[in-house]
Design an enzyme around this catalytic site. Structure first.
Site, PDB file in Angstrom:
ATOM      1  N   HIS A 332       4.932  -1.680   4.743  1.00  0.00           N
ATOM      2  CA  HIS A 332       5.203  -0.750   5.841  1.00  0.00           C
ATOM      3  C   HIS A 332       4.338  -1.059   7.053  1.00  0.00           C
ATOM      4  O   HIS A 332       3.326  -1.778   6.965  1.00  0.00           O
ATOM      5  CB  HIS A 332       4.987   0.699   5.385  1.00  0.00           C
ATOM      6  CG  HIS A 332       3.584   1.046   4.997  1.00  0.00           C
ATOM      7  ND1 HIS A 332       2.592   1.331   5.913  1.00  0.00           N
ATOM      8  CD2 HIS A 332       2.997   1.180   3.764  1.00  0.00           C
ATOM      9  CE1 HIS A 332       1.474   1.621   5.292  1.00  0.00           C
ATOM     10  NE2 HIS A 332       1.689   1.536   3.973  1.00  0.00           N
ATOM     11  N   CYS A 350      -0.329  -0.413  -0.890  1.00  0.00           N
ATOM     12  CA  CYS A 350       0.832  -0.924  -0.153  1.00  0.00           C
ATOM     13  C   CYS A 350       0.480  -2.208   0.594  1.00  0.00           C
ATOM     14  O   CYS A 350      -0.690  -2.588   0.714  1.00  0.00           O
ATOM     15  CB  CYS A 350       1.331   0.123   0.835  1.00  0.00           C
ATOM     16  SG  CYS A 350       2.064   1.581   0.048  1.00  0.00           S
TER      17      CYS A 350
END
Length: 403
Positions: A332, A350
């Site tokens: 992201h 992430c």
């Protein structure tokens, strides 16, 4: 129904004619004076005509059969002759559609029967002796204890990446898993080797031995209606899904170099500076499959057990996010860690990258694309976490899992 419907007349049977060629032999007087030999003499004779037989008719299911599986076809066969008329109706007189074989010796239903119904099948035929016969069967179909519905991923009409497995999720546990595998038919162009693997009693995936070839056309015919899956569970609604495989987009995220290399059809398209999971939150290593793509997505630590008001908690909206696992791993946009990207790992697990790079990657890709994480220092990605199917070696995959 007679063949051709009500507007046509009945079919007349053909007459089999045999022409017999008579062969004679003659001798000459000279032959009578020829010396004797030890060779046997031969003579020619006509081949006898095959005996004419009465037709034998058989209906499956047999008369008085009960708990017949509605998904299995009704079959009517003629031996030593041909079928001249077939009719299958339910208790309300509604006719079941079927098809006659080209040689007129077999008829079979082309639509499933209903649950808990009574059917009457009648058939007439004619033997090689020209005599006619009729057979009848009255039978009842099973009433399910439970009806199994299935949801599928991907959906009809979608274009997917080369790593996309075909996932089937049933709403009840399945006892007879082999029956499901027979009912779910997968056709591909080009032909692709693949196999089923059961992650639980209600979830089964099918994937190829290696990544899909770009451009592959996939047709999934989940013909489950009326099929017996054991323990009183029958398939409910059949589904057909058509899917296309897009370009081969494979991204490799290296925790050692802090870079992601993105290839498109085998050629490097971009190298992206990244930041992965920091110590204590290391990104699991392995082969991920992109599950879904989002914009303006809220990242919430409470979804994996960390309260948002805890020291390590957070609730942040990001411009671009693509899910890689059910445990909360995404790649992201992370404008707050741009200074660390390409240098060190500072995320909660992430893959962080700039908004521009995240938007570019999401723009060129689709669900089913492959992301390989290596040198992260984290645990190995579990095969059941999201679409971690490629974590299972092929020899193990072909054993079928929890089959």
């Amino acid at each position: 129904m007679g063949w051709g419907g009500r507007r046509r007349g009945p079919l007349m049977g053909g007459v089999l004619g045999l022409a017999v060629l008579m062969i004679t032999s003659c001798t000459t007087g000279a032959a009578e004076s020829a010396p004797a030999t030890d060779k046997p003499t031969t003579s020619s004779s006509a081949k006898p005509a095959p005996p004419k037989k009465p037709v034998r008719l058989a209906i499956t299911p047999a008369d008085k059969a009960a708990d017949v599986v509605p998904g299995n076809p009704v079959t009517i066969a003629a031996v030593d002759g041909m079928l001249t008329q077939v009719r299958v109706v339910n208790e309300q007189g509604e006719q079941v559609k079927g098809q006659l074989s080209p040689d007129k010796t077999t008829w079979q239903t082309t639509e499933p029967l209903g649950f808990g119904r009574t059917y009457t099948a009648t058939a007439s035929g004619k033997g090689s002796d020209e005599k006619r016969a009729t057979v009848k069967s009255v039978f009842t179909t099973a009433t399910p204890r439970l009806r199994a519905d299935v949801s599928m991923n991907p959906l009809d009409g979608q274009t997917v990446g080369v790593g996309q497995p075909l996932a089937f999720y049933f709403d009840v546990d399945i006892e007879n898993k082999a029956a499901v595998e027979r009912a779910v038919q997968i056709a591909t162009t080009p032909r692709t080797e693949g196999a089923f693997y059961w992650f639980s009693d209600s979830e089964v995936h099918w994937r190829p031995k290696t990544y899909w070839a770009p451009g592959t056309k996939i047709t999934i015919n989940a013909a489950i209606f009326g099929k017996d899956f054991g323990n009183g569970v029958f398939g409910n609604e059949s589904r057909v899904v058509n899917v296309t495989v897009g370009k081969a987009i494979v991204a490799t995220a290296d925790g050692g170099t802090h870079k992601m290399t993105v290839t498109v059809n085998g050629k490097v398209a971009r190298t992206i500076p990244i930041s992965m999971g920091k110590p204590g939150h290391e990104t699991p290593s392995g082969t991920y499959v992109v599950m879904s793509e989002h914009t303006n997505y809220t990242m919430d630590s409470s979804t994996y057990g960390v309260p948002t008001d805890a020291a390590e908690g957070y609730r942040t909206t990001v411009a671009v996010a693509s899910r890689m696992s059910n445990s909360g791993i995404f790649y992201h946009s992370a404008p707050w860690s741009v200074g660390d990207q390409g240098h060190r790992n500072v995320s909660h697990g992430c893959i962080n990258m700039t908004t521009e790079n995240a938007a570019w990657l999401q723009e060129i890709s689709q669900k089913g694309d492959v992301i390989v994480v290596k040198n992260s220092g984290g645990p190995v990605l579990e095969s059941w976490d999201g679409l971690g199917d490629w974590q299972i070696p092929w020899p193990q995959w072909t054993k079928g899992g929890k089959r």
